[in-house]
Design a protein around this motif. Structure first.
Motif, PDB file in Angstrom:
ATOM      1  N   UNK A  27       0.935  -1.213  -0.456  1.00  0.00           N
ATOM      2  CA  UNK A  27       0.212   0.030   0.305  1.00  0.00           C
ATOM      3  C   UNK A  27       0.795   1.149  -0.033  1.00  0.00           C
ATOM      4  N   UNK A  28       0.799   2.463  -0.600  1.00  0.00           N
ATOM      5  CA  UNK A  28       0.997   3.698  -0.396  1.00  0.00           C
ATOM      6  C   UNK A  28       1.790   4.104   1.272  1.00  0.00           C
ATOM      7  N   UNK A  29       2.792   4.534   1.264  1.00  0.00           N
ATOM      8  CA  UNK A  29       3.427   4.856   2.267  1.00  0.00           C
ATOM      9  C   UNK A  29       3.851   3.592   3.429  1.00  0.00           C
ATOM     10  N   UNK A  30       3.524   2.127   2.867  1.00  0.00           N
ATOM     11  CA  UNK A  30       4.025   0.862   3.377  1.00  0.00           C
ATOM     12  C   UNK A  30       4.842   0.670   2.884  1.00  0.00           C
ATOM     13  N   UNK A  31       5.782  -0.841   4.047  1.00  0.00           N
ATOM     14  CA  UNK A  31       7.438  -0.809   3.452  1.00  0.00           C
ATOM     15  C   UNK A  31       7.248  -1.285   2.077  1.00  0.00           C
ATOM     16  N   UNK A  32       8.635  -1.510   1.887  1.00  0.00           N
ATOM     17  CA  UNK A  32       8.524  -2.220   1.007  1.00  0.00           C
ATOM     18  C   UNK A  32       8.836  -3.763   1.193  1.00  0.00           C
ATOM     19  N   UNK A  33       7.894  -4.519   0.013  1.00  0.00           N
ATOM     20  CA  UNK A  33       8.337  -6.039  -0.194  1.00  0.00           C
ATOM     21  C   UNK A  33       8.848  -6.367  -0.402  1.00  0.00           C
ATOM     22  N   UNK A  34       9.971  -7.720   0.046  1.00  0.00           N
ATOM     23  CA  UNK A  34      10.968  -8.331  -0.394  1.00  0.00           C
ATOM     24  C   UNK A  34      11.198  -8.307  -1.598  1.00  0.00           C
ATOM     25  N   UNK A  35      12.470  -8.072  -2.567  1.00  0.00           N
ATOM     26  CA  UNK A  35      12.000  -8.279  -3.975  1.00  0.00           C
ATOM     27  C   UNK A  35      12.112  -9.892  -4.220  1.00  0.00           C
ATOM     28  N   UNK A  36      12.045 -10.428  -3.497  1.00  0.00           N
ATOM     29  CA  UNK A  36      12.127 -12.603  -4.373  1.00  0.00           C
ATOM     30  C   UNK A  36      10.818 -12.372  -4.606  1.00  0.00           C
ATOM     31  N   UNK A  37       9.870 -12.163  -3.564  1.00  0.00           N
ATOM     32  CA  UNK A  37       8.809 -12.406  -4.007  1.00  0.00           C
ATOM     33  C   UNK A  37       7.961 -12.037  -4.660  1.00  0.00           C
ATOM     34  N   UNK A  38       8.337 -10.455  -4.391  1.00  0.00           N
ATOM     35  CA  UNK A  38       8.041  -9.623  -6.301  1.00  0.00           C
ATOM     36  C   UNK A  38       8.286 -11.061  -7.547  1.00  0.00           C
ATOM     37  N   UNK A  39       9.215 -11.400  -7.844  1.00  0.00           N
ATOM     38  CA  UNK A  39      10.376 -11.694  -8.459  1.00  0.00           C
ATOM     39  C   UNK A  39       9.126 -13.351  -8.382  1.00  0.00           C
ATOM     40  N   UNK A  40       8.760 -14.094  -7.628  1.00  0.00           N
ATOM     41  CA  UNK A  40       8.210 -15.229  -7.523  1.00  0.00           C
ATOM     42  C   UNK A  40       6.759 -14.750  -8.246  1.00  0.00           C
ATOM     43  N   UNK A  41       6.329 -13.730  -7.636  1.00  0.00           N
ATOM     44  CA  UNK A  41       4.790 -13.448  -8.348  1.00  0.00           C
ATOM     45  C   UNK A  41       4.992 -13.410  -9.860  1.00  0.00           C
ATOM     46  N   UNK A  42       5.528 -12.489 -10.311  1.00  0.00           N
ATOM     47  CA  UNK A  42       5.393 -12.794 -11.762  1.00  0.00           C
ATOM     48  C   UNK A  42       5.831 -13.773 -12.846  1.00  0.00           C
ATOM     49  N   UNK A  43       6.904 -14.679 -12.075  1.00  0.00           N
ATOM     50  CA  UNK A  43       7.515 -15.924 -12.147  1.00  0.00           C
ATOM     51  C   UNK A  43       5.951 -16.858 -12.914  1.00  0.00           C
ATOM     52  N   UNK A  44       5.462 -17.247 -11.456  1.00  0.00           N
ATOM     53  CA  UNK A  44       4.432 -17.777 -10.790  1.00  0.00           C
ATOM     54  C   UNK A  44       2.796 -17.030 -12.056  1.00  0.00           C
ATOM     55  N   UNK A  45       2.962 -15.623 -12.467  1.00  0.00           N
ATOM     56  CA  UNK A  45       2.142 -15.462 -13.419  1.00  0.00           C
ATOM     57  C   UNK A  45       2.151 -15.435 -14.759  1.00  0.00           C
ATOM     58  N   UNK A  46       3.828 -15.691 -15.617  1.00  0.00           N
ATOM     59  CA  UNK A  46       3.905 -16.448 -16.932  1.00  0.00           C
ATOM     60  C   UNK A  46       3.558 -17.680 -16.375  1.00  0.00           C
ATOM     61  N   UNK A  47       3.557 -18.585 -15.359  1.00  0.00           N
ATOM     62  CA  UNK A  47       3.138 -20.326 -16.279  1.00  0.00           C
ATOM     63  C   UNK A  47       2.130 -19.977 -16.154  1.00  0.00           C
TER      64      UNK A  47
END
Length: 282
Positions: A27-47
């Motif tokens: 959310x805006x102003x919230x803490x940054x996510x672990x970049x590896x979490x975002x990478x996992x989401x992107x990989x799964x999305x394409x899968x």
């Protein structure tokens, strides 16, 4: 109704895609996510067959440590041939908060997206105007002309508009073809039906930027709950299925930073709403 849409007449994409806004932070102003979490989401999305990702160079964590475009490039480049990446330009972010960009701001923004995504040409670039509601009566011609010129240069394949009214759409189409419109729209907020209708008549994609009621909207209304129970689904899945049932030009780009939520959202593709369901949803 087809599960696919030909964007701009030449890019065939699934009508249920993925929005990257929540990859850097929840959310805006919230803490940054672990970049590896975002990478996992992107990989799964394409899968799972996602072939349309919506992003922006300004999608980043509050502290600037995590950027959506960087995650997309690092995770998915070299990109699959069928993957369409859409981005948006317009807002300028500074110490005083966001402001509406000028025509002079647009080329640097396009170039920043090209660089951060590692692309020579952007598939789709939206001109974003205003905030969450269209700025009625404000001309976008001068700004759209800049993007039209960049399209002629070959830096952009297709042009889109975001947060606009029917007048803006007509104004832009007099300058260059419009492939998609991205407005605030969902089962609980249907104010932009006029724009959806205009897009349907012209074969232009209509891509709500809050398909699940983002920005504080509550979509847990009784109709959604009733239909969700009938299909053994979540209210978010029914909200997405409802959106896709509206028109062949309606697309959805729900965003998440969770693999589980991603899988839940994409499962909405298999839900076929009945006439009874649609009546309950109003």
């Amino acid at each position: 109704m087809s599960d696919q849409f030909r964007l701009g007449g030449d890019l065939t994409i699934d009508r249920l895609g993925f929005g990257a806004m929540r990859l850097p932070q929840d959310r805006p102003g919230g803490p940054a996510r672990d970049p590896e979490t975002g990478r996992a989401v992107l990989r799964r999305a394409v899968e799972l067959g996602v072939d349309h990702i919506d992003t922006a160079h300004f999608y980043r964590s509050e502290n600037g440590s995590v950027h959506a475009n960087t995650l997309i490039r690092e995770t998915l480049s070299p990109y699959p041939d069928a993957l369409v990446i859409a981005t948006k330009v317009g807002p300028v972010f500074g110490p005083g908060g966001p402001r509406q960009g000028t025509p002079a701001d647009l080329r640097p923004q396009v170039e920043a997206n090209l660089e951060s995504l590692g692309l020579d040409r952007l598939d789709l670039v939206y001109l974003r105007v205003g905030t969450t509601r269209p700025p009625h009566g404000e001309s976008l011609a001068e700004r759209f002309e800049v993007l039209a010129a960049l399209r002629e240069e070959g830096l952009i394949r297709h042009l889109g508009l975001s947060n606009v009214d029917a007048g803006h759409l007509a104004e832009a189409r007099a300058i260059a073809p419009v492939a998609a419109v991205q407005n605030n729209f969902n089962v609980a907020d249907r104010d932009e039906t006029t724009v959806l209708d205009a897009c349907a008549q012209a074969g232009i994609a209509f891509v709500p930027f809050f398909p699940l009621g983002g920005g504080g909207a509550d979509i847990d209304d009784p109709g959604l709950v009733k239909v969700a129970g009938r299909h053994d689904a979540t209210v978010h899945q029914i909200a997405l299925a409802w959106l896709l049932s509206l028109s062949p030009v309606a697309l959805a780009i729900p965003g998440t930073g969770s693999v589980a939520h991603l899988e839940e959202n994409l499962a909405a593709r298999s839900i076929a709403l009945t006439a009874e369901d649609l009546a309950d949803l109003g």
